[in-house]
Design an enzyme around this catalytic site. Structure first.
Site, PDB file in Angstrom:
ATOM      1  N   ASP A 147       0.816  -1.213   0.000  1.00 24.54           N
ATOM      2  CA  ASP A 147       0.000   0.000   0.000  1.00 24.54           C
ATOM      3  C   ASP A 147       0.851   1.265   0.000  1.00 24.54           C
ATOM      4  O   ASP A 147       0.323   2.370   0.049  1.00 24.54           O
ATOM      5  CB  ASP A 147      -0.963   0.014   1.198  1.00 24.54           C
ATOM      6  CG  ASP A 147      -0.254  -0.226   2.533  1.00 24.54           C
ATOM      7  OD1 ASP A 147       0.937   0.134   2.651  1.00 24.54           O
ATOM      8  OD2 ASP A 147      -0.888  -0.776   3.444  1.00 24.54           O
ATOM      9  N   ARG A 212      21.684   3.126  -5.872  1.00 23.83           N
ATOM     10  CA  ARG A 212      22.237   1.973  -5.156  1.00 23.83           C
ATOM     11  C   ARG A 212      22.797   0.954  -6.143  1.00 23.83           C
ATOM     12  O   ARG A 212      22.649   1.101  -7.357  1.00 23.83           O
ATOM     13  CB  ARG A 212      21.155   1.349  -4.285  1.00 23.83           C
ATOM     14  CG  ARG A 212      19.901   1.046  -5.080  1.00 23.83           C
ATOM     15  CD  ARG A 212      18.644   0.981  -4.252  1.00 23.83           C
ATOM     16  NE  ARG A 212      18.204   2.261  -3.729  1.00 23.83           N
ATOM     17  CZ  ARG A 212      17.474   2.398  -2.632  1.00 23.83           C
ATOM     18  NH1 ARG A 212      17.081   1.336  -1.964  1.00 23.83           N
ATOM     19  NH2 ARG A 212      17.119   3.585  -2.185  1.00 23.83           N
ATOM     20  N   ASP A 296      20.085  -4.165  -3.277  1.00 25.98           N
ATOM     21  CA  ASP A 296      19.242  -2.971  -3.424  1.00 25.98           C
ATOM     22  C   ASP A 296      19.297  -2.076  -2.190  1.00 25.98           C
ATOM     23  O   ASP A 296      18.741  -0.973  -2.198  1.00 25.98           O
ATOM     24  CB  ASP A 296      17.792  -3.356  -3.731  1.00 25.98           C
ATOM     25  CG  ASP A 296      17.213  -4.323  -2.713  1.00 25.98           C
ATOM     26  OD1 ASP A 296      17.670  -5.472  -2.683  1.00 25.98           O
ATOM     27  OD2 ASP A 296      16.319  -3.923  -1.941  1.00 25.98           O
TER      28      ASP A 296
END
Length: 623
Positions: A147, A212, A296
């Site tokens: 969400d 990254r 990541d």
């Protein structure tokens, strides 16, 4: 005639959104989660406002990076909306960053900013350019089934730890503000299968860039093991564009000193390696465990990035794991240097033809020695060894950590207490002279019962029984199995546990004292080597204490301290968050009394949440 409205400091932030101009941006009307090919960012078309947002905490030092003050925020009635991404700041351009990554060693394909919105880059006249983003601001194309919201407990942890790390002098993304709201989402905080409503909150994060390692993995071809590929697989043109942007913008010295592209790229990769080695050395030297060192979550600038299930060790344990989902200890404390090197290898693979493979491999071969040099350099400072470098120093540090582990010594407090060890004087009786300092250290050590719990094997009972049975029935096979890291670790635990079961508390404390006296005696002999007879001894002593007390923090963000703040905040009281922040901003301050660590607060992070903190932890937040 209506008076002209006067813009606020927030509304005058000078945005210069270079990343969106230099890199491909998806500008789609499509909504919902999707694969995003051939783009480094996706524009966010519609803001998702919070319900009654409220600014509940600010970091003055982080705000100052944007040339803002706390008063600038407090005096702006719209600041809760601006700082939560509920209202668009003039000049900002909301977007979400696309990246991929290896998670727990496996390539996961497209990931991206699933709960983070890039607002833009602010040009500070004093502090340069800073990318600002809001974490928890709602759904993005990379939210998958999420969400896009973050809840209060995780937001408080990220807010506090970002600023704690910066105050410790460890490169980190920053957190300028914490905004909460009356919007709720359902979460399962204890992973028990029971979801409860939790308050949505947003952290305003800052960094020169949030690019990254995984940002370069969007170009990765199909992975043989997972079958997944990056969303921009094969787009070497965009990879070159991203690489040029990163080097030209954030590594200008590399750009200026290398005319040949391959040489430039190799120099860049080496610099990323060095920054990463230094960063993980700094983590190890304060007992910090990141928890989720996926590619990541590795910054291309060598910053501590993304605070999820992090933890500062209480009692020293090389096998400390702060992530409950990390069942095999891939991201344990002692594994962090290895994992960082592994992640650098994945970055080299992602850069592909931009690097010569053999040369990239040679740079990776430098990682361990580079890390060890940084690590030992910091450890020497932690021990006040600043005048000379001796071959024995590495062994002195290793033996200290082994002793801390065997005695269950508190990591942070023990290093701080070593400054109490007296300088060696001629005619000293080691036991009598070093005794008071050793007694203080022993107060930080574990009891025999605590050590029994800490040394219980963590392997499944059935698996452990099978291995022990093998020792009787098939010694050759047992010898092979016993040499594997996981089994070796379990057998070591069993050996320590067996000894503890045959020891009572009095015997343990006597042995601990003897062991500490022995190590402190070695340490004092090494201290004596710092003065060559030509330097004023009083200056050497003063320098030793100054370096130790500015390298060994008196306070770190222990998990239960953060949890105390969270529990108060969940009841509507944010004063504890702000008190903790003020203490963490001065981690080397002598204002706090150092008292023994209550044994209830070992490295069992979650278990400590429902226990009463020790006396010193209760007072730690008092200003």
């Amino acid at each position: 005639m209506e008076p002209c409205s006067v813009s606020t400091a927030l509304e005058r932030l000078p945005f210069n959104n270079t990343a969106l101009r230099r890199l491909p941006v998806e500008d789609s009307e499509e909504t919902g989660s999707r694969t995003v090919p051939a783009a480094c960012f996706s524009r966010i078309r519609a803001l998702q406002p919070l319900v009654r947002p409220t600014v509940v905490a600010q970091s003055p030092s982080a705000l100052s990076l944007l040339d803002l003050t706390e008063q600038d925020v407090l005096s702006d009635p719209l600041s809760p909306e601006y700082l939560s991404g509920s209202r668009l700041l003039p000049g900002s351009e909301p977007a979400a960053h696309c990246y991929s990554g290896h998670q727990f060693g496996l390539f996961a394909g497209q990931l991206g900013d699933g709960a983070v919105v890039y607002l833009g880059e602010v040009e500070s006249g004093t502090h340069g350019r800073w990318e600002i983003q809001v974490k928890g601001a709602g759904v993005t194309p990379y939210s998958r089934d999420g969400d896009g919201r973050k809840v209060l407990r995780s937001s408080i942890r990220e807010f506090l730890c970002s600023e704690a790390m910066a105050a410790l002098g460890i490169p980190s993304t920053r957190a300028a503000s914490l905004v909460t709201s009356d919007l709720y989402v359902n979460r399962d905080p204890l992973n028990s299968g029971r979801r409860v409503p939790e308050r949505c909150s947003v952290v305003l994060r800052l960094a020169p860039s949030f690019i990254r390692f995984g940002s370069f993995e969007i170009f990765q071809g199909r992975d043989d093991f997972s079958g997944l590929q990056g969303p921009s697989a094969g787009r070497h043109d965009i990879r070159a564009q991203l690489l040029d942007y990163v080097i030209e913008t954030f590594y200008p010295c590399v750009q200026q000193t290398h005319g040949n592209r391959k040489e430039r790229n190799l120099a860049f990769f080496r610099e990323v390696m060095v920054r990463t080695a230094k960063l993980v050395a700094q983590w190890q030297c304060v007992g910090f465990c990141h928890g989720v060192l996926n590619t990541d979550n590795m910054s291309i600038l060598g910053l501590t990035l993304d605070y999820g299930p992090f933890g500062f060790m209480d009692r020293f344990d090389p096998d400390f794991v702060c992530n409950a989902s990390d069942k095999r200890g891939r991201y344990s404390y002692q594994a962090q240097p290895f994992v960082c090197r592994w992640n650098l290898a994945r970055l080299a693979e992602a850069l592909g033809s931009e690097l010569e493979a053999a040369q990239a491999g040679a740079v990776l071969d430098e990682f361990t020695l580079t890390y060890e040099a940084f690590y030992l350099g910091i450890m020497r400072k932690k021990l006040g060894l600043v005048r000379r470098e001796e071959l024995e120093d590495s062994e002195l540090v290793s033996d200290l950590l082994r002793l801390m582990h065997n005695t269950g010594a508190d990591f942070t407090n023990t290093f701080r207490l070593l400054s109490r060890v007296p300088w060696p004087e001629e005619g000293d009786s080691e036991g009598a002279t070093a005794g008071p300092a050793v007694d203080l250290i022993l107060q930080q050590c574990a009891s025999v019962e605590e050590l029994k719990v800490a040394n219980k094997p963590t392997m499944e009972d059935r698996e452990l029984a099978m291995i022990l049975s093998m020792a009787q029935t098939n010694p050759v096979m047992f010898g092979m199995v016993a040499d594997t890291p996981g089994v070796s670790q379990q057998l070591e635990r069993m050996g320590r546990l067996k000894g503890l079961l045959e020891t009572d508390q009095g015997e343990l404390k006597e042995k601990q004292r003897e062991d500490w006296i022995r190590w402190v005696s070695r340490y004092r002999r090494r201290l004596a080597m710092e003065c060559d007879g030509t330097t004023d001894l009083s200056l050497v002593k003063k320098e030793r204490l100054s370096v130790m007390n500015s390298t060994n923090p008196r306070v770190v963000l222990r998990n239960y301290i953060a949890q105390n703040s969270i529990q108060a905040a969940e009841k509507g009281d944010f004063s504890e968050v702000n008190r903790v922040l003020r203490v963490l901003e001065n981690p080397y301050s002598d204002a706090l009394e150092l008292e023994p660590l209550d044994g209830a607060h070992r490295n069992g992070q979650t278990a400590a949440y429902d226990r009463k903190p020790p006396a010193w932890a209760q007072r730690i937040c008092i200003t």
